[in-house]
Design a protein around this motif. Sequence first.
Motif, PDB file in Angstrom:
ATOM      1  N   VAL A 181      66.805 -80.079  82.077  1.00  0.00           N
ATOM      2  CA  VAL A 181      66.182 -79.563  83.296  1.00  0.00           C
ATOM      3  C   VAL A 181      67.257 -79.355  84.353  1.00  0.00           C
ATOM      4  CG1 VAL A 181      64.486 -79.986  85.104  1.00  0.00           C
ATOM      5  CG2 VAL A 181      64.042 -80.770  82.762  1.00  0.00           C
ATOM      6  N   TYR A 182      67.380 -78.116  84.830  1.00  0.00           N
ATOM      7  CA  TYR A 182      68.277 -77.789  85.940  1.00  0.00           C
ATOM      8  C   TYR A 182      67.460 -77.683  87.222  1.00  0.00           C
ATOM      9  CZ  TYR A 182      72.359 -76.433  83.069  1.00  0.00           C
ATOM     10  OH  TYR A 182      73.439 -76.428  82.225  1.00  0.00           O
ATOM     11  N   LEU A 183      67.947 -78.288  88.313  1.00  0.00           N
ATOM     12  CA  LEU A 183      67.293 -78.186  89.618  1.00  0.00           C
ATOM     13  C   LEU A 183      68.284 -77.663  90.638  1.00  0.00           C
ATOM     14  CD1 LEU A 183      64.906 -78.699  91.548  1.00  0.00           C
ATOM     15  CD2 LEU A 183      65.776 -81.038  91.834  1.00  0.00           C
TER      16      LEU A 183
ATOM     17  N   LEU B 117      60.247 -78.927 100.362  1.00  0.00           N
ATOM     18  CA  LEU B 117      60.243 -78.045  99.190  1.00  0.00           C
ATOM     19  C   LEU B 117      61.158 -78.601  98.097  1.00  0.00           C
ATOM     20  CD1 LEU B 117      59.214 -75.365  97.969  1.00  0.00           C
ATOM     21  CD2 LEU B 117      61.252 -74.285  98.936  1.00  0.00           C
ATOM     22  N   ILE B 118      62.347 -79.050  98.485  1.00  0.00           N
ATOM     23  CA  ILE B 118      63.286 -79.592  97.495  1.00  0.00           C
ATOM     24  C   ILE B 118      62.785 -80.928  96.963  1.00  0.00           C
ATOM     25  CG2 ILE B 118      65.661 -80.279  97.056  1.00  0.00           C
ATOM     26  CD1 ILE B 118      65.157 -77.251  97.543  1.00  0.00           C
TER      27      ILE B 118
ATOM     28  N   THR C  84      71.850 -81.086  88.297  1.00  0.00           N
ATOM     29  CA  THR C  84      71.575 -80.491  89.608  1.00  0.00           C
ATOM     30  C   THR C  84      72.863 -80.361  90.403  1.00  0.00           C
ATOM     31  OG1 THR C  84      70.272 -80.703  91.651  1.00  0.00           O
ATOM     32  CG2 THR C  84      71.083 -82.739  90.659  1.00  0.00           C
ATOM     33  N   ASN C  85      72.872 -79.426  91.326  1.00  0.00           N
ATOM     34  CA  ASN C  85      74.032 -79.252  92.200  1.00  0.00           C
ATOM     35  C   ASN C  85      73.872 -80.095  93.461  1.00  0.00           C
ATOM     36  OD1 ASN C  85      71.897 -77.571  93.000  1.00  0.00           O
ATOM     37  ND2 ASN C  85      73.254 -76.014  93.884  1.00  0.00           N
ATOM     38  N   MET C  86      73.465 -81.347  93.284  1.00  0.00           N
ATOM     39  CA  MET C  86      73.396 -82.362  94.333  1.00  0.00           C
ATOM     40  C   MET C  86      74.206 -83.575  93.891  1.00  0.00           C
ATOM     41  SD  MET C  86      69.438 -82.496  95.702  1.00  0.00           S
ATOM     42  CE  MET C  86      68.586 -81.976  94.197  1.00  0.00           C
ATOM     43  N   PRO C  87      74.765 -84.342  94.824  1.00  0.00           N
ATOM     44  CA  PRO C  87      75.474 -85.577  94.454  1.00  0.00           C
ATOM     45  C   PRO C  87      74.572 -86.795  94.602  1.00  0.00           C
ATOM     46  CG  PRO C  87      75.967 -85.060  96.725  1.00  0.00           C
ATOM     47  CD  PRO C  87      74.985 -83.999  96.249  1.00  0.00           C
ATOM     48  N   LEU C  88      74.981 -87.896  93.986  1.00  0.00           N
ATOM     49  CA  LEU C  88      74.355 -89.181  94.236  1.00  0.00           C
ATOM     50  C   LEU C  88      74.885 -89.734  95.559  1.00  0.00           C
ATOM     51  CD1 LEU C  88      74.621 -90.853  90.706  1.00  0.00           C
ATOM     52  CD2 LEU C  88      72.687 -89.594  91.661  1.00  0.00           C
TER      53      LEU C  88
ATOM     54  N   ILE D  41      64.658 -74.913  87.622  1.00  0.00           N
ATOM     55  CA  ILE D  41      63.752 -74.993  88.773  1.00  0.00           C
ATOM     56  C   ILE D  41      64.538 -74.585  90.015  1.00  0.00           C
ATOM     57  CG2 ILE D  41      62.252 -76.486  90.145  1.00  0.00           C
ATOM     58  CD1 ILE D  41      61.930 -78.282  87.716  1.00  0.00           C
ATOM     59  N   SER D  42      64.087 -73.521  90.671  1.00  0.00           N
ATOM     60  CA  SER D  42      64.803 -72.985  91.821  1.00  0.00           C
ATOM     61  C   SER D  42      63.808 -72.377  92.800  1.00  0.00           C
ATOM     62  CB  SER D  42      65.821 -71.926  91.369  1.00  0.00           C
ATOM     63  OG  SER D  42      66.479 -71.333  92.479  1.00  0.00           O
ATOM     64  N   SER D  43      64.165 -72.380  94.083  1.00  0.00           N
ATOM     65  CA  SER D  43      63.270 -71.818  95.101  1.00  0.00           C
ATOM     66  C   SER D  43      63.381 -70.299  95.183  1.00  0.00           C
ATOM     67  CB  SER D  43      63.594 -72.424  96.473  1.00  0.00           C
ATOM     68  OG  SER D  43      64.906 -72.058  96.873  1.00  0.00           O
ATOM     69  N   TYR D  44      64.362 -69.716  94.496  1.00  0.00           N
ATOM     70  CA  TYR D  44      64.513 -68.248  94.489  1.00  0.00           C
ATOM     71  C   TYR D  44      65.137 -67.828  93.159  1.00  0.00           C
ATOM     72  CZ  TYR D  44      69.486 -69.007  95.254  1.00  0.00           C
ATOM     73  OH  TYR D  44      70.797 -69.398  95.104  1.00  0.00           O
TER      74      TYR D  44
END
Length: 372
Positions: free
Chosen positions: A224-226, A243-244, A269-273, A329-332
Motif C-alpha cells: 500500500v502506497y500513501l 484528509l490525510i 509513504t513519503n512521510m517520515p516517522l 492512495i492519493s488525494s489527486y
Amino acid sequence: MLIFLWFLVMTAVLLLAQKMIYQRFALRKVSYSRRFSRNTCFRGEEMTLIEQLANRKWLPVPWVSAESQLSAHLRFRTGDNFAVSSGSHYQNHKSFFSLKPQSKITRTHWITPQRRGWYRLHTVSLTSGDLLDIGRSVKQLPLSSELIVYPRPADVDMGQLPQHSWQGDVTVRRFIVPDPFVIAGARPYQAGDSYKMVNWKATARAGSLQVHQYDYTADRRLLVYLNVDDGEGMWRSVSDVELIEYGIEWAAGAVNCAIAAGMEAGFSTNMPLEGETNSVTIEPSGGHEQLYMILEAMAKLRLERTEPFPMLLRRGAEEGYRDRDILIISSYWNDELEAEAQRLRLSGNAVAIWELRMKEGSSDKEREGQSA
C-alpha cells in the motif's frame, strides 16, 4: 490592649513558622507518578490515565497541585479534583490533592484519543503550600510513560483490493485471497487465521492446531502506497490534515483486510516517522506482528513530505518489484503519477488507485487501474 497585641504577635509568629515549615518540607518525601493504563490503543478507544501521589512523612500536606502539558487530542471525561484548559495543539491538565501523613492517593482519569499519534508524558510540576497559601514550594519531576494510538482501520472489502494471478502467459483477474477449493496440505495455526481453516484430522495427528494450506497460482503480496500531498503542487506542509488522516485509516484498513485473509502486506509513504527524515517503507510480510508493526509506524507518522510521491513510486519499479498487488492512495491523480503506475504494471504488478476526495463520514470511491 496588651493582651490583644500579644495575640497578634503570637499569631504572626505561628503563621511565619508554619509558612517556613511548609515551604521547606511540604514536598519533602512526596512522590508522584502518572502513566497510561496501556501502551497502545486505537483511535477513539477509551482508556485511563492513572495518577499516584504519596506522602511518606508525618507532616500532612494541606494541598498539592500536579500540572502537566498534554496533547489536545487526548479528550478527558469531566470530573472532580482536576481542571483542563485546552488550546488547539496542547492542553494543561491540573489535578488537586490533599495528603494525610503516611498516605497514598491513586486517581484514575478516563481519556479518549481523538487522533492517532505517539503521545509521551515528559514532566510534571508539583506545587504545594501552607494552610493559608502564604508560601509555596515547587518541584518538577520527569515522567516516562507513552501511549501509541493506532489509526482506526477503515472498513475495506477484499473485492476493493488490486488482484492478479498468472496461468502461463494469460493474466486472469481474481480476488487476492487463496483459492478455498485447492488444498495443498496443512500447516501450523498462525495469528489471523480463521477457525474455518482448521484441519481437524491434521490437528489430531500433530497434537497441535493445524490449518489448511491452500494452493496459490502466484505469491500474493500487497503493498500500500500513501501520498501525503493533500493537493497537486503542495510543497512541504499539509494544509488539509483531516484528509490525510483519513487516508492513513484507509491504508490501515487495506493492510488489515489483507493480513486478516492470510496474505502478506506492506506499507510505503513519503512521510517520515517522528524523529526521522526518510520515507517509510515496510516490505510485505504476513501475520499479527507485521500488522501491528505497520500500525505502529502509521501512529508515529509525521505529516510532512520527505520526497515527491512520483520518486517513491519510481524507486519501487527500479528496485524490481514484481508480481505484487499494489494499492496507491492519493488525494489527486495526474499524468506523472499515471506514468509511474504504468511502469509498475509493466514490471508485472497489479495496480489500483484510490483517490481521496471526501473527508471522514463520507464514502470514498475507488478508481481501479488496469491489471498488468
